[in-house]
Design an enzyme around this catalytic site. Sequence first.
Site, PDB file in Angstrom:
ATOM      1  N   ASP A 103       0.843  -1.196   0.000  1.00  9.85           N
ATOM      2  CA  ASP A 103       0.000   0.000   0.000  1.00  9.85           C
ATOM      3  C   ASP A 103       0.879   1.248   0.000  1.00  9.85           C
ATOM      4  OD1 ASP A 103      -2.146  -1.708   0.203  1.00  9.85           O
ATOM      5  OD2 ASP A 103      -2.333  -1.474   2.383  1.00  9.85           O
TER       6      ASP A 103
HETATM    7  N1  URA Z   1      -1.222  -5.950   3.881  1.00  4.08           N
HETATM    8  C1  URA Z   1      -1.712  -4.686   3.898  1.00  4.08           C
HETATM    9  O1  URA Z   1      -2.760  -4.419   4.494  1.00  4.08           O
HETATM   10  N2  URA Z   1      -1.039  -3.746   3.243  1.00  4.08           N
HETATM   11  C2  URA Z   1       0.141  -3.971   2.598  1.00  4.08           C
HETATM   12  O2  URA Z   1       0.728  -3.046   2.045  1.00  4.08           O
HETATM   13  C3  URA Z   1       0.635  -5.282   2.596  1.00  4.08           C
HETATM   14  C4  URA Z   1      -0.067  -6.260   3.243  1.00  4.08           C
END
Ligand code: URA
Length: 235
Positions: A103
Amino acid sequence: MRIDKFLSETGVLSRKESGKAIRSGRLTVNGEVIKKPETHIDPEKDSVTLDGNIINYKKYVYIILNKPQGYVSATDDPNEKTVIDLLPERERKLGLFPCGRLDKNTTGLVMLTNDGPLAHRLLAPKTHVEKEYYFEVKFPLSDEDIEKLENGVDIGGYTTAKCRLIRKGQKEANIILTEGKYHQIKLMLGAVHNQVMKLKRIRFDNIVLDENELLEGQWRYLSKSEEQMLQKRNG
Ligand code: URA
């Protein structure tokens, strides 16, 4: 392979620039100046120089970088900075893409490659590549929460696979997943009525993020042994 294609594939020059450079005599193959862009070479055997510098040919390139917050795991985006923007110009020309996404506000280890078949294999659910993350949450984690998370929780119509957690404190832990659903960790912690405040990927398979060596925003090529280990992963 045509020499102008070779030059553009290695990211040294664009196809157009290559033609010009070749015609103006800046290239040699095995010590001889060549002036025809349609000249064929064997990239594995022939020694090619541009302005006297040897050009190494590698079909595929593997890089890891320590992603800072604020960058998206994409190759281009009209509005956001991407992980590719963190690379120098030469590496930006290699057609790299992130192998798996973090993310925008997640930090840590992202692997970039232009090896489509390998990325496909590593991301396939049946390959079960381990990804380890460090997270901090808003509220204390109970032992019961940890047990629930390890056994699988419902994240909106999908029950997560069994996984492992290593408690690091009242509100922090490492989690090791072998799958990668969209926003998985945030949704998993949401399922036990908590909220992720900080999330960082610290390992991808056997590639560990060493934060003394790789500060946020920095990158490096994988070592030969890391590369070979990934090549051995099969679904
Ligand atoms: N899980 C998440 O919620 N975000 C990420 O970036 C990676 C795994």
